[in-house]
Write a protein that holds these residues in place. Structure first.
Motif, PDB file in Angstrom:
ATOM      1  N   LYS B  72      -1.521   3.249   5.924  1.00  9.13           N
ATOM      2  CA  LYS B  72      -1.949   4.628   5.775  1.00  9.13           C
ATOM      3  C   LYS B  72      -2.493   5.373   6.839  1.00  9.13           C
ATOM      4  CE  LYS B  72      -3.513   5.782   1.552  1.00  9.13           C
ATOM      5  NZ  LYS B  72      -4.427   5.536   0.448  1.00  9.13           N
ATOM      6  N   VAL B  73      -2.034   6.356   7.458  1.00  6.16           N
ATOM      7  CA  VAL B  73      -2.020   7.366   8.612  1.00  6.16           C
ATOM      8  C   VAL B  73      -2.915   8.490   8.356  1.00  6.16           C
ATOM      9  CG1 VAL B  73      -1.229   7.901  10.952  1.00  6.16           C
ATOM     10  CG2 VAL B  73      -0.270   6.069   9.699  1.00  6.16           C
ATOM     11  N   ASP B 103       9.739   4.506   5.498  1.00  7.02           N
ATOM     12  CA  ASP B 103       9.494   3.290   4.905  1.00  7.02           C
ATOM     13  C   ASP B 103       8.430   2.581   5.135  1.00  7.02           C
ATOM     14  OD1 ASP B 103      11.996   4.019   3.622  1.00  7.02           O
ATOM     15  OD2 ASP B 103      13.347   2.764   5.198  1.00  7.02           O
ATOM     16  N   TYR B 104       7.539   3.202   6.338  1.00  9.13           N
ATOM     17  CA  TYR B 104       6.620   2.101   6.630  1.00  9.13           C
ATOM     18  C   TYR B 104       5.132   2.698   6.659  1.00  9.13           C
ATOM     19  CZ  TYR B 104      10.558  -0.149   8.978  1.00  9.13           C
ATOM     20  OH  TYR B 104      11.676  -0.837   9.043  1.00  9.13           O
ATOM     21  N   ILE B 105       5.401   3.883   6.576  1.00 10.67           N
ATOM     22  CA  ILE B 105       3.892   4.593   6.733  1.00 10.67           C
ATOM     23  C   ILE B 105       3.683   5.845   5.677  1.00 10.67           C
ATOM     24  CG2 ILE B 105       3.457   4.195   9.062  1.00 10.67           C
ATOM     25  CD1 ILE B 105       3.873   7.288   9.487  1.00 10.67           C
ATOM     26  N   GLY B 127     -12.543   5.319   3.279  1.00 12.79           N
ATOM     27  CA  GLY B 127     -13.077   4.740   1.707  1.00 12.79           C
ATOM     28  C   GLY B 127     -11.694   4.921   1.036  1.00 12.79           C
ATOM     29  N   GLU B 128     -10.730   5.585   1.437  1.00 11.72           N
ATOM     30  CA  GLU B 128      -9.557   5.755   0.822  1.00 11.72           C
ATOM     31  C   GLU B 128      -8.240   4.682   1.302  1.00 11.72           C
ATOM     32  OE1 GLU B 128      -9.195   7.911  -2.107  1.00 11.72           O
ATOM     33  OE2 GLU B 128     -11.299   7.805  -1.418  1.00 11.72           O
ATOM     34  N   GLY B 129      -8.809   4.027   2.298  1.00 10.69           N
ATOM     35  CA  GLY B 129      -7.658   2.972   2.779  1.00 10.69           C
ATOM     36  C   GLY B 129      -7.014   3.324   4.088  1.00 10.69           C
ATOM     37  N   TYR B 130      -7.256   4.252   5.041  1.00 11.32           N
ATOM     38  CA  TYR B 130      -6.482   4.769   5.978  1.00 11.32           C
ATOM     39  C   TYR B 130      -6.746   3.783   7.042  1.00 11.32           C
ATOM     40  CZ  TYR B 130      -4.709   8.903   3.673  1.00 11.32           C
ATOM     41  OH  TYR B 130      -4.111   9.485   2.660  1.00 11.32           O
TER      42      TYR B 130
END
Lengths: 354, 437
Positions: B72-73, B103-105, B127-130
């Motif tokens: 996650k970016v 396919d990766y991000i 907090g959202e997983g980035y």
């Protein structure tokens, strides 16, 4: 056809006021949530992110509180001038100058903690007062419109900060970027896990102080008298000059204090923008003052709410991925519903079928 | 009483919605359609070449098995994505890599974040997983560093700053070579010998660009001067307009600028339509369409080249949360991070090519006489090589002097990266001062 009449209300009970306020606020939020639902966002998540989490989750609350404190301190001062019927919007500039003065103290004086902090805060308050004094004197002596003068003073304050961060205070280590040096550690106010505990205690003290001034002191009575009926207040021998000057001095000192506190605890340097240290909170505090209905004790919940909304606005953008426009729309809706409530407290509409 | 309360609520609601709607529509940024094409020279397969400028080249072949969970970016912007410059250019880069590595991000962005609030926004994103966060404004530096120290498992990249950490790198695509090339053309096109520059803020980046531009002007036209007007804003069309008009009133007939709108070009186009040719160079975005008769060339940026490189290296594990302390991208023409022109693929507006070919100069290194068009193309080629053989801030036979006659660069020497980053003086053919104490 319909016939609509607007009638003035008299003897409005405080219970009615409270109910009207809460309903209109909820209606404002409800319409924002409805709007979000139309955009396809889960309404529950909007409410949750907007103010449930900022007020209840510890991690989020730590963020909210750093906005709450300056908003509350400034709103406490503003409600005094608003009670006198003076519509100052100069808190933003006074806050900026308060931060500048506190920064000056930190860069030039060599003192040990905690004297250093107390001195820097006092000098910050002095800076706020100096900035508030010019519009105050113009108002008190010449009756110059304070809305214009205080607004202009805000822009001059921004220019002052710009001058300092691009000019004499620009840090030699910042590669020429407009940043000042960090203030010496003796002048910093510690935070606990990111929570500005000391600042929050200052807020509570300020609230008690304004409660005493507004509700129990002779000055508070005179302020109220001028706010309700200037002619009657003047006729009964109250000094307009004194009321304007003192209420202005208190409010601008508190705005300066808020700026100094933010500088010493949160930002610890000036730059890179002229408003970086105020973050526009001097304007947000105006809304908080009106939400509190100019009641000193109600400033605490009002500023908690506004702090949560600033934080919730960030969540709307960052977590729900929505644009700045949506956040502005939310602020507009809530503010307007509160302004509308003021109307319904003072007037009622009578609709008759003809 | 109850009836009135209900009525009050209903009317408040209607007013709130109506006014809220207008406030909302008025404050939302106007929608913009931007079409663009581009070519990028980054491998789409995730086999990556680690190129470190000036040092060595290491090739690390890595085979990546498709990760079950996408990285996650997040991108944090200082302005709205609909601006006509900085933030929009980064957003183009984000969209490009989102598609390239789809396919990766997965990516997100947060726009219009005020500088002091960046730390709070980063916390929400984490907090959202980035796990990979790009902060794209100089003012985000302190907030990003604080977050990097607090969250050692997240990778940060900060654009345009100078503070790094184990898990925080920096990157920048600089335009000074392009400003120099623009300066060569400006020197050839000015008839009055006066060239104007509408400048944003007095910081080293802008000063470096003015100097590079002035060095270009001087190389072709030793007597011409560059007149600078500060507007003290990154985006302020009104001030840019008055600065451009006052420069023209002083006799300036070619304009370059640093400001995030096409205003200066529009001014030049208006003068051209009135029969007074004033030429201009575009800044940051493809602005040729705003002044087809007056735009000579300009500066374009390709953030996607840098973003693709960083994301590829993060995905393959070349970059991790412990080795970014010395990772500083300073990417220029040779890396393909910037492009000469006012529109993609158009280095010089064809209208001006014959005019540039008419002006002959002596190339300062070899002494060969050539026309300015050939000179621009030669310099562009020299600076685009993997190891550039020319730099505007290298003095060849004569020293580069500052305004007050001091030697800035001695013959045979060049300015270092740090010198460029700290540049706070003008070269000798600039007219104007830097507002500092």
């Amino acid at each position: 056809m319909f016939r609509v009449k607007v009638l003035r209300r008299y003897d409005v009970s405080s219970r009615f006021k409270l109910i009207t306020y809460l309903t209109s606020f909820i209606v404002g939020i409800a319409f924002f949530v409805l709007f979000e639902a139309l955009l396809g966002t889960n309404p529950y998540e909007v409410v949750d992110r907007l103010f449930i989490r900022p007020l209840t989750s510890y991690d989020d609350f730590r963020v909210s509180i750093r906005y709450t404190v300056p908003i509350g301190i400034i709103a406490s001062g503003l409600l005094l001038v608003y009670r006198a019927g003076i519509y100052s919007i100069g808190a933003e500039g006074q806050m900026a100058v308060g931060a500048v003065f506190a920064a000056w103290a930190a860069y030039t004086l060599s003192l040990g903690s905690p004297t250093s902090v107390l001195v820097a805060l006092s000098i910050g308050m002095l800076g706020g007062i100096i900035w508030g004094l010019l519009p105050a004197i113009l108002k008190a002596l010449l009756n110059v419109n304070e809305v214009l003068t205080t607004l202009m003073m805000n822009f001059i304050a921004y220019s002052l900060v710009d001058y300092l961060i691009y000019g004499p205070w620009r840090s030699p280590k910042s590669y020429g970027f407009p940043l000042t040096e960090p203030i010496p550690t003796a002048f910093t106010i510690p935070t606990y896990e990111g929570i500005p505990v000391i600042n929050f205690l200052v807020l509570l003290t300020v609230v008690l102080f304004t409660y005493v001034v507004a509700r129990m002191s002779k000055l508070g009575f005179q302020i109220r008298a001028y706010g309700l009926n200037p002619s009657a207040a003047y006729a009964s021998g109250m000094s307009f000059f004194k009321v304007v000057l003192l209420s202005f001095i208190i409010s601008s000192a508190l705005a300066g204090l808020a700026g100094a506190l933010q500088l010493l605890s949160i930002h610890q340097r000036l730059g890179p923008k002229s408003w970086s240290v105020t973050e526009g909170l001097g304007y947000t505090a105006i809304v908080a003052a009106w939400i509190s209905r100019l009641e000193p004790l109600a400033v605490v919940p009002a500023s908690l709410l506004m702090g949560a909304l600033v934080n919730g606005g960030l969540a709307i953008k960052a977590v729900l991925g929505q644009s700045e426009g949506v956040v502005n729309l939310m602020n507009g809706m809530i503010l307007l519903s509160i302004v509308a409530a003021e109307f319904f407290i003072n007037y009622r509409l009578v609709v008759r079928l003809r | 009483m109850r009836y009135q309360t209900v009525l009050a609520v209903v009317v408040v609601a209607i007013v709130a919605v109506a006014v809220g709607y207008f406030v909302g529509t008025a404050s939302a940024p106007p929608p913009k359609t931007v079409t663009m094409t581009m070519t990028v020279t980054t491998p789409t397969t995730i086999t990556t070449t680690v190129t470190q400028r000036v040092t060595t080249t290491v090739t690390i072949p890595v085979t990546v098995t498709k990760t079950p969970e996408k990285l996650k970016v997040a991108f944090i912007y200082v302005g709205p994505i609909g601006d006509y410059g900085w933030t929009h250019a980064h957003e183009v880069g984000r969209r490009y890599i989102t598609n390239l590595f789809k396919d990766y991000i997965e990516t997100t962005y947060v726009e219009s974040v005020e500088e002091p609030k960046v730390y709070d926004v980063i916390k929400k994103l984490i907090g959202e997983g980035y796990k990979l966060i790009f902060t794209t404004s100089f003012g985000f530096m302190d907030g990003t560093l604080k977050a990097a120290q607090e969250f050692p498992n997240v990778i940060f990249f900060h654009c345009s700053g100078y503070k790094r950490w184990d898990n925080m790198g920096t990157y920048f695509a600089d335009l000074y070579q392009l400003y120099y090339l623009n300066g060569l053309m400006a020197g050839a096109l000015t008839k009055s010998g006066k060239v104007g520059y509408v400048a944003a803020h007095p910081i080293p980046e802008v000063i470096r660009h003015i100097n590079a531009f002035a060095l270009g002007v001087k190389e072709v036209n030793p007597n011409a001067k560059v007149y600078v007007r500060w507007i003290h804003a990154w985006y302020d069309p009104a001030k840019a307009r008055s600065a451009a008009e006052s420069l023209i009133a002083e006799g300036v007939d070619v304009l370059a600028f640093t400001e995030d709108s096409p205003t200066v070009i529009e001014v030049a186009q208006e003068y051209y339509k009135r029969g007074m040719p004033v030429y201009a160079f575009a800044h940051y975005s493809p602005m040729l369409k705003f002044g087809p008769d007056v735009v000579v060339s300009g500066q374009l940026v390709h953030w996607e080249v840098i973003y693709a490189d960083i994301v590829a290296k993060v995905l393959t594990g070349v970059y991790n949360t412990t080795n970014l302390r010395n990772v500083d991208y300073w990417w220029l023409l040779s890396e393909g991070a910037v492009e000469l022109g006012a529109d993609y693929g158009v280095p010089i507006n064809p209208k001006f090519i014959p005019m540039l070919k008419e002006v002959k100069v002596k190339e300062k290194i070899t002494g060969v006489e050539m026309n300015v068009y050939d000179l621009v193309m030669l310099r562009l080629k020299q600076m685009s090589e993997p190891r550039p053989t020319f730099d505007p801030f290298c003095a060849v036979k004569e020293p580069i002097l500052t305004q007050d006659g001091k030697v800035l660069v001695r013959p045979g020497e060049c300015l270092s990266h740090d010198d460029l980053w700290n540049m706070m003086v003008f070269v000798d053919n600039v007219v104007g001062s830097i507002p500092v104490s």
